[in-house]
Design an enzyme around this catalytic site. Sequence first.
Site, mmCIF file in Angstrom:
data_model
loop_
_atom_site.group_PDB
_atom_site.id
_atom_site.type_symbol
_atom_site.label_atom_id
_atom_site.label_comp_id
_atom_site.label_asym_id
_atom_site.label_seq_id
_atom_site.Cartn_x
_atom_site.Cartn_y
_atom_site.Cartn_z
ATOM 1 N N ARG A 45 0.910 -1.179 -0.274
ATOM 2 C CA ARG A 45 -0.221 0.052 0.194
ATOM 3 C C ARG A 45 0.956 1.487 0.477
ATOM 4 O O ARG A 45 2.451 0.376 0.221
ATOM 5 C CB ARG A 45 -0.887 -0.113 1.365
ATOM 6 C CG ARG A 45 -0.325 -0.057 2.712
ATOM 7 C CD ARG A 45 -0.059 0.202 3.042
ATOM 8 N NE ARG A 45 0.088 1.779 3.249
ATOM 9 C CZ ARG A 45 0.696 2.552 4.386
ATOM 10 N NH1 ARG A 45 1.783 2.107 3.960
ATOM 11 N NH2 ARG A 45 0.550 3.922 4.111
ATOM 12 N N ALA A 47 1.174 5.312 -1.561
ATOM 13 C CA ALA A 47 0.796 5.174 -3.350
ATOM 14 C C ALA A 47 1.435 5.723 -4.206
ATOM 15 O O ALA A 47 2.351 4.432 -5.491
ATOM 16 C CB ALA A 47 0.245 6.947 -3.707
ATOM 17 N N ARG A 87 -6.947 0.185 -7.358
ATOM 18 C CA ARG A 87 -7.491 0.589 -6.374
ATOM 19 C C ARG A 87 -7.240 1.760 -7.430
ATOM 20 O O ARG A 87 -7.042 1.965 -7.951
ATOM 21 C CB ARG A 87 -6.321 0.830 -5.199
ATOM 22 C CG ARG A 87 -5.799 0.091 -4.434
ATOM 23 C CD ARG A 87 -5.074 0.312 -3.090
ATOM 24 N NE ARG A 87 -6.180 1.272 -2.292
ATOM 25 C CZ ARG A 87 -5.097 1.264 -0.594
ATOM 26 N NH1 ARG A 87 -4.814 1.102 -1.156
ATOM 27 N NH2 ARG A 87 -6.285 2.394 -0.707
ATOM 28 N N ASP A 235 -2.016 11.119 -1.938
ATOM 29 C CA ASP A 235 -2.129 10.007 -3.466
ATOM 30 C C ASP A 235 -2.605 10.921 -4.547
ATOM 31 O O ASP A 235 -2.592 10.207 -5.674
ATOM 32 C CB ASP A 235 -3.588 9.334 -2.966
ATOM 33 C CG ASP A 235 -3.114 8.098 -1.672
ATOM 34 O OD1 ASP A 235 -2.460 8.326 -0.851
ATOM 35 O OD2 ASP A 235 -2.799 7.169 -2.254
ATOM 36 N N ASN A 245 -6.167 12.314 -0.069
ATOM 37 C CA ASN A 245 -4.801 11.883 0.561
ATOM 38 C C ASN A 245 -5.577 10.767 2.214
ATOM 39 O O ASN A 245 -7.298 10.821 2.008
ATOM 40 C CB ASN A 245 -3.757 12.223 1.817
ATOM 41 C CG ASN A 245 -2.701 11.484 2.408
ATOM 42 O OD1 ASN A 245 -1.924 11.044 2.137
ATOM 43 N ND2 ASN A 245 -2.630 11.699 3.587
ATOM 44 N N LYS A 246 -5.056 9.995 2.641
ATOM 45 C CA LYS A 246 -5.919 9.190 3.201
ATOM 46 C C LYS A 246 -6.970 10.312 3.662
ATOM 47 O O LYS A 246 -6.698 10.755 4.746
ATOM 48 C CB LYS A 246 -4.955 8.666 4.307
ATOM 49 C CG LYS A 246 -5.478 8.280 5.575
ATOM 50 C CD LYS A 246 -5.734 6.563 5.222
ATOM 51 C CE LYS A 246 -5.542 5.658 4.492
ATOM 52 N NZ LYS A 246 -6.503 4.590 3.325
#
Length: 349
Positions: A45, A47, A87, A235, A245-246
């Site tokens: 995991r 990016a 993804r 990301d 992003n997260k």
Amino acid sequence: MIAPLIFNGEAIEILDQNRLPDEIVYVSCQSAEETAAAIRTLQVRGAPLIGIAAAFGLALAVRNFSGTRGQLEEDFLKSKNLLAAARPTAVNLFWALNRMERVYHNNKGQGIEDLKTALLGTAENILAEDIKINQSIGSFGEGLLGQNSRVLTICNAGALATGGYGTALGVIRAAHHNGKVSQVWACETRPVLQGARLTVWELMQDKIPVTLITDSMAGYVMQLGRVDAVIAGADRITANGDTANKIGTYTLAVLAAYHNIPFYIAAPHSTIDITMDSGRQIPIEERSHLEIKQLRGINLTVPDVDVFNPAFDVTPGQLITGIITETGVIKAPFRENIEKHFACKRGGK
Ligand code: MRU
């Protein structure tokens, strides 16, 4: 520093991030199918790292191909599409697959062995380049921090999320090396706990002082005056500086703005998607409800409750103090300055 992905000449060995920090176990991926599954299930995991894994996955697909030459291209595209579907949010995945496709087209006139060598060599280059890029992000980023900085971060944008060294954690690593970081606040990062499981583990391995907090504590820690900068990974960054992003990153950016704390994004150029005008266009992955409803198989809630589980959010460029890249720090106005950055790159500068 532990390697998150190793190519052993035959297969890629992926450090299974679902088993960290309890176990350090490498799983072997020998094909595009196995690599796509490892990306989907978050064994691998982050990016840049999913881009690297996908590049190897595609190279392995060609390495494994045993049909006629006429079928090769169809098989290549099938594998590329399979990996691309793993993804949706991190643009590095598509960036790496497109780079591999260009190499395929430039070499498809050659013998099959030369084509295989070119593709595997490109995947190896993407991996090696990523580590250098992160070191460069680290040295530009550490210049932004003062002595004894207390830095807050979310998720894991470290060695585990990249070829090595990390983006946000690369900046922290470089600054710590120069004696500038006195404390890192790691947000646990519900629901998958990349902060609690991965960032904490990675920083402790390197003896970088880290304190774990739940995501909901970030505002209070800022209010106490105990955060000097927030640094997160990305990301996908669009042409106007909006950054996916997260999940939880946007909340941190709003909190940082309220408390006058600089909020930085650290990311390589391969995360910048100038084909997208704004963050509204970024596809946001939604993951299984079970990630929220359960923890390691234990129910946390009423089992049939309705759940919304977006894996990422988008921070508007206006909330970002600077984007730390391998060629320097991009500041507002982002649309103009991101364009300038890419124009310089196109000009070979
Ligand atoms: O769902 P994940 O764990 O792949 O999400 C990772 C992040 O959000 C990272 O911050 C981002 O990919 C940057 S990694 C250098």
